[in-house]
Design a protein around this motif. Structure first.
Motif, mmCIF file in Angstrom:
data_model
loop_
_atom_site.group_PDB
_atom_site.id
_atom_site.type_symbol
_atom_site.label_atom_id
_atom_site.label_comp_id
_atom_site.label_asym_id
_atom_site.label_seq_id
_atom_site.Cartn_x
_atom_site.Cartn_y
_atom_site.Cartn_z
ATOM 1 N N GLY A 88 -11.104 -23.006 -19.014
ATOM 2 C CA GLY A 88 -11.935 -21.811 -19.038
ATOM 3 C C GLY A 88 -13.185 -21.942 -18.184
ATOM 4 O O GLY A 88 -13.381 -22.923 -17.465
ATOM 5 N N ARG A 89 -14.058 -20.963 -18.285
ATOM 6 C CA ARG A 89 -15.294 -20.928 -17.501
ATOM 7 C C ARG A 89 -16.205 -22.102 -17.876
ATOM 8 O O ARG A 89 -16.304 -22.495 -19.032
ATOM 9 C CB ARG A 89 -16.032 -19.607 -17.748
ATOM 10 N N ASP A 90 -16.863 -22.647 -16.856
ATOM 11 C CA ASP A 90 -17.844 -23.725 -17.024
ATOM 12 C C ASP A 90 -17.240 -24.967 -17.672
ATOM 13 O O ASP A 90 -17.932 -25.707 -18.376
ATOM 14 C CB ASP A 90 -19.051 -23.252 -17.852
ATOM 15 N N ALA A 91 -15.963 -25.191 -17.441
ATOM 16 C CA ALA A 91 -15.283 -26.388 -17.943
ATOM 17 C C ALA A 91 -14.621 -27.086 -16.764
ATOM 18 O O ALA A 91 -14.979 -26.867 -15.608
ATOM 19 C CB ALA A 91 -14.274 -26.014 -19.025
ATOM 20 N N CYS A 92 -13.668 -27.948 -17.040
ATOM 21 C CA CYS A 92 -12.954 -28.648 -15.976
ATOM 22 C C CYS A 92 -11.567 -29.018 -16.500
ATOM 23 O O CYS A 92 -11.214 -28.709 -17.640
ATOM 24 C CB CYS A 92 -13.708 -29.896 -15.517
ATOM 25 N N ARG A 93 -10.794 -29.700 -15.675
ATOM 26 C CA ARG A 93 -9.405 -30.011 -16.044
ATOM 27 C C ARG A 93 -9.297 -30.904 -17.272
ATOM 28 O O ARG A 93 -8.254 -30.926 -17.924
ATOM 29 C CB ARG A 93 -8.697 -30.673 -14.860
ATOM 30 N N ALA A 94 -10.360 -31.616 -17.592
ATOM 31 C CA ALA A 94 -10.338 -32.476 -18.781
ATOM 32 C C ALA A 94 -10.604 -31.696 -20.061
ATOM 33 O O ALA A 94 -10.552 -32.263 -21.152
ATOM 34 C CB ALA A 94 -11.379 -33.583 -18.636
ATOM 35 N N ASP A 95 -10.874 -30.381 -19.935
ATOM 36 C CA ASP A 95 -11.334 -29.623 -21.100
ATOM 37 C C ASP A 95 -10.617 -28.283 -21.233
ATOM 38 O O ASP A 95 -11.212 -27.293 -21.629
ATOM 39 C CB ASP A 95 -12.849 -29.393 -20.976
ATOM 40 N N ALA A 96 -9.331 -28.245 -20.890
ATOM 41 C CA ALA A 96 -8.569 -27.003 -21.050
ATOM 42 C C ALA A 96 -8.348 -26.679 -22.520
ATOM 43 O O ALA A 96 -8.318 -25.516 -22.920
ATOM 44 C CB ALA A 96 -7.223 -27.112 -20.336
ATOM 45 N N VAL A 97 -8.180 -27.709 -23.328
ATOM 46 C CA VAL A 97 -8.085 -27.558 -24.782
ATOM 47 C C VAL A 97 -9.250 -28.348 -25.358
ATOM 48 O O VAL A 97 -9.318 -29.562 -25.196
ATOM 49 C CB VAL A 97 -6.755 -28.109 -25.335
ATOM 50 N N ARG A 98 -10.176 -27.672 -25.981
ATOM 51 C CA ARG A 98 -11.432 -28.303 -26.376
ATOM 52 C C ARG A 98 -11.220 -29.619 -27.131
ATOM 53 O O ARG A 98 -10.712 -29.642 -28.244
ATOM 54 C CB ARG A 98 -12.246 -27.345 -27.260
ATOM 55 N N GLY A 99 -11.612 -30.715 -26.498
ATOM 56 C CA GLY A 99 -11.566 -32.017 -27.141
ATOM 57 C C GLY A 99 -10.192 -32.618 -27.282
ATOM 58 O O GLY A 99 -10.055 -33.750 -27.744
ATOM 59 N N GLU A 100 -9.127 -31.879 -26.897
ATOM 60 C CA GLU A 100 -7.763 -32.348 -27.133
ATOM 61 C C GLU A 100 -6.912 -32.327 -25.862
ATOM 62 O O GLU A 100 -5.712 -32.583 -25.934
ATOM 63 C CB GLU A 100 -7.083 -31.480 -28.202
ATOM 64 N N THR A 101 -7.494 -32.030 -24.729
ATOM 65 C CA THR A 101 -6.697 -31.783 -23.527
ATOM 66 C C THR A 101 -5.824 -32.971 -23.148
ATOM 67 O O THR A 101 -4.608 -32.827 -22.941
ATOM 68 C CB THR A 101 -7.611 -31.415 -22.347
ATOM 69 N N MET A 102 -6.406 -34.145 -23.034
ATOM 70 C CA MET A 102 -5.636 -35.304 -22.604
ATOM 71 C C MET A 102 -4.602 -35.693 -23.649
ATOM 72 O O MET A 102 -3.494 -36.129 -23.307
ATOM 73 C CB MET A 102 -6.570 -36.475 -22.290
ATOM 74 N N ALA A 103 -4.942 -35.518 -24.908
ATOM 75 C CA ALA A 103 -3.976 -35.831 -25.964
ATOM 76 C C ALA A 103 -2.768 -34.906 -25.879
ATOM 77 O O ALA A 103 -1.622 -35.345 -25.992
ATOM 78 C CB ALA A 103 -4.640 -35.718 -27.335
ATOM 79 N N MET A 117 -2.859 -30.688 -14.380
ATOM 80 C CA MET A 117 -4.115 -30.204 -14.963
ATOM 81 C C MET A 117 -5.079 -29.915 -13.814
ATOM 82 O O MET A 117 -5.523 -30.841 -13.133
ATOM 83 C CB MET A 117 -4.688 -31.262 -15.904
ATOM 84 N N ILE A 118 -5.424 -28.643 -13.620
ATOM 85 C CA ILE A 118 -6.173 -28.271 -12.424
ATOM 86 C C ILE A 118 -7.635 -27.953 -12.725
ATOM 87 O O ILE A 118 -7.985 -27.563 -13.846
ATOM 88 C CB ILE A 118 -5.523 -27.078 -11.700
ATOM 89 N N ASP A 119 -8.481 -28.138 -11.705
ATOM 90 C CA ASP A 119 -9.848 -27.621 -11.707
ATOM 91 C C ASP A 119 -9.841 -26.289 -10.973
ATOM 92 O O ASP A 119 -9.458 -26.230 -9.796
ATOM 93 C CB ASP A 119 -10.811 -28.565 -10.970
ATOM 94 N N LEU A 120 -10.238 -25.209 -11.635
ATOM 95 C CA LEU A 120 -10.369 -23.939 -10.945
ATOM 96 C C LEU A 120 -11.465 -24.011 -9.879
ATOM 97 O O LEU A 120 -12.364 -24.862 -9.960
ATOM 98 C CB LEU A 120 -10.699 -22.824 -11.940
ATOM 99 N N ARG A 121 -11.388 -23.157 -8.900
ATOM 100 C CA ARG A 121 -12.406 -23.112 -7.842
ATOM 101 C C ARG A 121 -13.805 -22.961 -8.438
ATOM 102 O O ARG A 121 -14.005 -22.276 -9.443
ATOM 103 C CB ARG A 121 -12.119 -21.948 -6.889
ATOM 104 N N GLY A 122 -14.757 -23.664 -7.827
ATOM 105 C CA GLY A 122 -16.115 -23.643 -8.330
ATOM 106 C C GLY A 122 -16.340 -24.521 -9.536
ATOM 107 O O GLY A 122 -17.457 -24.596 -10.057
#
Length: 259
Positions: A88-103, A117-122
């Protein structure tokens, strides 16, 4: 004639006041639009030792404008399908699912599905860009699809999971790309303009009649009309493809009715 002469200074004062008010209004809505379309960049952390065994950093071009998009790619041995995770906004590829993305990503890989797992532009480590709330960000998702197709994944064997802004971007991407075979959205907005009507005053402390000017200024800054092609219209093009819509009941920004 005497009345006209007497009124002229008053008319001049009124004209100057109206001009100053117009300039002040323009300055305010431009500042609001600038802040509204500038994401806060959060860099992803380094992969820990266990994740580094399964994931690698990759980079590819967004479809249509060649902006560099950074990502982590985890290949499941023998996988025939893959999922793109979009934050989502103001996050990064490590935080697509709050606190659980890598898991979540690691469980998918362990279960036989590759993950991108992508980083959106900006955001994260991807190229600089203003925020367009899915309009341009969809190109990042489409670039991820192109990257997976180039790796040998077949059309319809690519899924997308997007959260919030990532959900709106994923819907817009899937609406024009049939290679996306399934989609999950989590707490996406259905219509940006209706959302802003609710949140504008709280976010800016400005009266709601400033919203229209701010949207016009944002359209000039981003060179796109942000309220065009809302997700609730685009998602109709996904008929026939598996689609799961999730929304956080306690979401304080996007009301659950958007689901």
């Amino acid at each position: 004639a005497q009345d006209v002469v007497m009124l002229s200074p008053l008319l001049l004062v009124i004209t100057v006041i109206l001009l100053l008010l117009g300039v002040a209004y323009l300055a305010v809505v431009v500042v609001v639009a600038h802040r509204f379309t500038m994401p806060r960049r959060v860099r992803p952390p380094a992969l820990d030792e266990s994740a580094a065994e399964s994931f690698e950093r990759v980079e590819f071009a967004a479809r249509g404008d060649a902006l560099p998009i950074a990502a982590w790619y985890g290949a499941a041995p023998g996988a025939s399908s893959a999922v793109i995770m979009v934050h989502g906004r103001d996050a990064c590829r490590a935080d697509a699912v709050r606190g659980e993305t890598m898991a979540v990503a690691s469980r998918l890989v362990a279960g036989g599905m590759s993950v991108l797992m992508i980083d959106l532009r900006g955001h994260g480590e991807s190229g600089n860009s203003r925020l367009t709330f899915g309009h341009h960000e969809r190109r990042d998702v489409l670039g991820a699809v192109d990257h997976l197709l180039a790796r040998g994944y077949l059309p319809q064997r690519i899924g997308v999971f997007g959260a919030s802004l990532g959900g709106a971007s994923s819907i817009a991407a899937a609406a024009e790309e049939l290679a996306i075979g399934a989609i999950i959205t989590d707490s996406s907005f259905a219509d940006l303009e209706s959302l802003l009507r609710v949140q504008f005053q709280r976010l800016t402390r400005l009266p709601c009649w400033c919203l229209r000017g701010a949207l016009v200024a944002a359209s000039v800054l981003t060179r796109t009309r942000l309220t065009a092609r809302p997700p609730h219209q685009l998602i109709r093009r996904l008929r026939g493809r598996p689609t799961l819509v999730i929304h956080a009941a306690g979401d304080s920004f996007v009301p659950v009715r958007h689901a």
